[in-house]
Scaffold this motif. Sequence first.
Motif, PDB file in Angstrom:
ATOM      1  N   ARG A 180       0.818  -1.204   0.000  1.00 33.96           N
ATOM      2  CA  ARG A 180       0.000   0.000   0.000  1.00 33.96           C
ATOM      3  C   ARG A 180       0.861   1.268   0.000  1.00 33.96           C
ATOM      4  O   ARG A 180       0.753   2.133   0.869  1.00 33.96           O
ATOM      5  N   ARG A 181       1.685   1.360  -1.026  1.00 33.70           N
ATOM      6  CA  ARG A 181       2.514   2.542  -1.217  1.00 33.70           C
ATOM      7  C   ARG A 181       1.892   3.425  -2.308  1.00 33.70           C
ATOM      8  O   ARG A 181       1.274   2.934  -3.253  1.00 33.70           O
ATOM      9  N   ASN A 182       2.031   4.728  -2.154  1.00 40.82           N
ATOM     10  CA  ASN A 182       1.520   5.650  -3.158  1.00 40.82           C
ATOM     11  C   ASN A 182       2.440   5.663  -4.375  1.00 40.82           C
ATOM     12  O   ASN A 182       3.649   5.901  -4.256  1.00 40.82           O
ATOM     13  N   GLY A 185       8.827   7.211  -9.531  1.00 39.63           N
ATOM     14  CA  GLY A 185       9.272   6.040  -8.783  1.00 39.63           C
ATOM     15  C   GLY A 185       8.587   5.937  -7.431  1.00 39.63           C
ATOM     16  O   GLY A 185       7.966   6.888  -6.946  1.00 39.63           O
ATOM     17  N   VAL A 186       8.727   4.756  -6.837  1.00 36.84           N
ATOM     18  CA  VAL A 186       8.168   4.503  -5.513  1.00 36.84           C
ATOM     19  C   VAL A 186       9.326   4.152  -4.582  1.00 36.84           C
ATOM     20  O   VAL A 186      10.087   3.221  -4.860  1.00 36.84           O
ATOM     21  N   CYS A 234      15.124   0.829   2.834  1.00 39.78           N
ATOM     22  CA  CYS A 234      16.477   1.280   2.492  1.00 39.78           C
ATOM     23  C   CYS A 234      16.497   2.613   1.761  1.00 39.78           C
ATOM     24  O   CYS A 234      17.572   3.079   1.358  1.00 39.78           O
ATOM     25  N   ASN A 235      15.314   3.211   1.541  1.00 36.74           N
ATOM     26  CA  ASN A 235      15.167   4.504   0.868  1.00 36.74           C
ATOM     27  C   ASN A 235      15.550   4.476  -0.609  1.00 36.74           C
ATOM     28  O   ASN A 235      15.691   5.526  -1.234  1.00 36.74           O
ATOM     29  N   VAL A 277      10.139  -2.190  -8.035  1.00 37.82           N
ATOM     30  CA  VAL A 277       9.211  -2.595  -9.093  1.00 37.82           C
ATOM     31  C   VAL A 277       7.820  -2.765  -8.487  1.00 37.82           C
ATOM     32  O   VAL A 277       7.669  -3.185  -7.331  1.00 37.82           O
ATOM     33  N   VAL A 278       6.815  -2.431  -9.253  1.00 33.46           N
ATOM     34  CA  VAL A 278       5.430  -2.580  -8.812  1.00 33.46           C
ATOM     35  C   VAL A 278       4.998  -4.023  -9.041  1.00 33.46           C
ATOM     36  O   VAL A 278       5.078  -4.543 -10.154  1.00 33.46           O
TER      37      VAL A 278
END
Length: 358
Positions: A319-321, A326-327, A332-333, A338-339
């Motif tokens: 559940r990342r925007n 990129g996401v 690790c920032n 990859v989605v």
Amino acid sequence: MSAEDYNAGDIDMSIADSDDELDEEDDVNNDSSTAMDGAPTDEPQEEDAAIARRRAIQSIMRDPSLSEPERRMQIQNLMSGGRMAVTPPQAPVLPEQESNTCVHYERNCNIVAPCCNRVFGCRVCHDEFSSTGHPQLNRFTIREVVCKKCNQRQAAGNVCVNCGIQFGEYHCGICNLWMARSKKPFHCAECGFCRVGGVESFRHCNECCMCISVNVFHTHNCFKDKYKNNCPVCREDMFSSRQSPQDLPCGHAIHAHCFRKLAGFDYRCPICKKTVVSQQSMAAAWEARARDIAEQPMPPDLQRVVDIMCNDCETKSHRRNWHFLGVQCPCCNSFNTVVEQVLSSGNENEAAQTSGSA
């Protein structure tokens, strides 16, 4: 009559008359022109042109410096009055010649390729100049060489049996290699052939099956037969390649020159997609991208909620925007993600909000 109507047989028939017969015709024509002096006619001029043409044909056929195709072309051009553009014959296609000029090694001999019995400067020259589909030369099967000084063909060795010249400063009878010592060649028994760089600068790793520089031998990542693979960029065999390989932080290997080309447009390993630059070096780039995303939020109709996986730390996040830049991985920032799945889109979110307000 066109120029093409004159074949070789017609040409021979047209010049069968002798010079004496042509002289008689000249006398007859002169008498005729005298008898008919004062009568307007074009026949004497036409006959003179025909005689001149026949004399020119005779001259062409008697010229020993002309080949048969050249004679035929000149006669055709003569018969057409010079109005026909004659195309010269195409140059014959010569068979492919072997190359005796080697740019790969400094040596005083050429090798005889046992697969085709042709002479080349070295095995690399053979592979470069052979036709498509011809197998590469096996260095261990070379049995004969040709001296560059006296052209004596002989069994493989390092001294010419005829003139006594030395073929190479360094010679390996196993690999059939002749070269200068400036590149510090040495034979590695574990690898099975010669390498360059100096035996004191390398140690053989039995796990990787490769000679590793002593500077990184104790810190390199060991993989079973790591170098017995093709380069992921150029697809050349790295184990026997003349180009030096390079270890990536992920443990995979790649040609050093291929890595330099790859780094110009991609920062990831072409095999596992991990970042080949250290996280400390990429930290500033990740922070700059995060600022760009914060300053350019996605419009409501393009917003997505996704599950991702990070290529660097191999952690899955839910559940990342989503953003087109990129996401970011929360662990690790890194933006090297990859989605894996799209959970909801902007249209679905808008419909849910409308339904809830109603």
